[in-house]
Design an enzyme around this catalytic site. Sequence first.
Site, PDB file in Angstrom:
ATOM      1  N   ALA A  83     -86.121  33.277 -25.124  1.00  8.51           N
ATOM      2  CA  ALA A  83     -85.092  33.188 -24.095  1.00  8.51           C
ATOM      3  C   ALA A  83     -83.908  33.461 -24.800  1.00  8.51           C
ATOM      4  O   ALA A  83     -82.742  33.080 -24.269  1.00  8.51           O
ATOM      5  CB  ALA A  83     -85.193  32.065 -22.961  1.00  8.51           C
ATOM      6  N   ARG A  84     -83.620  33.744 -25.948  1.00  8.96           N
ATOM      7  CA  ARG A  84     -82.230  33.956 -26.775  1.00  8.96           C
ATOM      8  C   ARG A  84     -81.793  32.693 -27.217  1.00  8.96           C
ATOM      9  O   ARG A  84     -80.428  32.896 -27.187  1.00  8.96           O
ATOM     10  CB  ARG A  84     -81.500  35.028 -26.133  1.00  8.96           C
ATOM     11  CG  ARG A  84     -82.269  36.441 -25.979  1.00  8.96           C
ATOM     12  CD  ARG A  84     -82.268  37.191 -27.375  1.00  8.96           C
ATOM     13  NE  ARG A  84     -82.832  38.502 -27.215  1.00  8.96           N
ATOM     14  CZ  ARG A  84     -83.814  38.816 -27.203  1.00  8.96           C
ATOM     15  NH1 ARG A  84     -84.976  38.040 -27.495  1.00  8.96           N
ATOM     16  NH2 ARG A  84     -84.195  40.351 -27.342  1.00  8.96           N
ATOM     17  N   LEU A  85     -82.509  31.494 -26.875  1.00  6.70           N
ATOM     18  CA  LEU A  85     -81.958  30.346 -27.548  1.00  6.70           C
ATOM     19  C   LEU A  85     -82.150  30.183 -28.748  1.00  6.70           C
ATOM     20  O   LEU A  85     -83.019  29.529 -29.302  1.00  6.70           O
ATOM     21  CB  LEU A  85     -82.550  28.884 -26.536  1.00  6.70           C
ATOM     22  CG  LEU A  85     -82.043  29.104 -25.022  1.00  6.70           C
ATOM     23  CD1 LEU A  85     -82.758  28.044 -24.325  1.00  6.70           C
ATOM     24  CD2 LEU A  85     -80.413  29.138 -24.896  1.00  6.70           C
TER      25      LEU A  85
END
Length: 211
Positions: free
Chosen positions: A189-191
């Site tokens: 999740a692009r974390l």
Amino acid sequence: MKQFTDRREYQFAQLNENQLTPDPIKQLDTWLNQAIELPIQDANAMVLSTLNPELEISARVVLLKQIDQTGLTFFTSLNSEKAQDIRFSNKVSVLFPWLALDRQVRIKGIAEPIPTHFAKLYFQTRPRNSQLTAWVNSTSLIADSKQYLKHQYQYMKQKFLNQQIPMPDNWGGYIIKPHYFEFWQGGEARLHDRLCYQLCAKTGWKISRLV
Ligand SMILES: Cc1cc2nc3c(=O)[nH]c(=O)nc-3n(C[C@H](O)[C@H](O)[C@H](O)COP(=O)(O)O)c2cc1C
């Protein structure tokens, strides 16, 4: 117009503070080994960015040839654009793009020429054709054609026939002494995990997480 709409999740791994060694050179060495083992082709290829007197930035790939506590060493023509840039500003940046591992490492440092005798020692370990190419490419002349380069190569081959090929005067190495590293691991999740090391004069390396 061409647009790029494909997206993928970064799921390869996570990077936590407790996984990092206090020493960024050791950490880089660990990641380099993992990239080599995967295997990523040319895992030691790094994008070197430099600045010229017109304040234009240039990036190109060079090969990391040695890494130790003093820094990262690469070799090149001393007439090259990168060498000219470094003579103007020795502040450089380096990037290892290990995309198959969802990783990159960003480094900032100071580039210093390595002593000529060290460069000569390395030069003697290069394959003979690479040694000859150093004589052809180091001249920094604009080539009229590929034919011209081939001709120069053959000329040098004849010139040094049955002899040890000396290192050209305009060839050498640089060591990049780093003061900043960012270890980037793509996350779901692009974390992303972005852990950086900053060199503090009094306390040594300080590790922080970036958002
Ligand atoms: C995989 C790869 C490895 C390279 N390794 C080196 C290297 O170690 N040293 C070097 O001078 N150029 C290397 N090059 C060529 C440079 O990217 C660049 O074309 C050349 O050094 C001229 O750059 P400059 O005009 O910006 O100085 C490599 C290129 C690639 C694609």
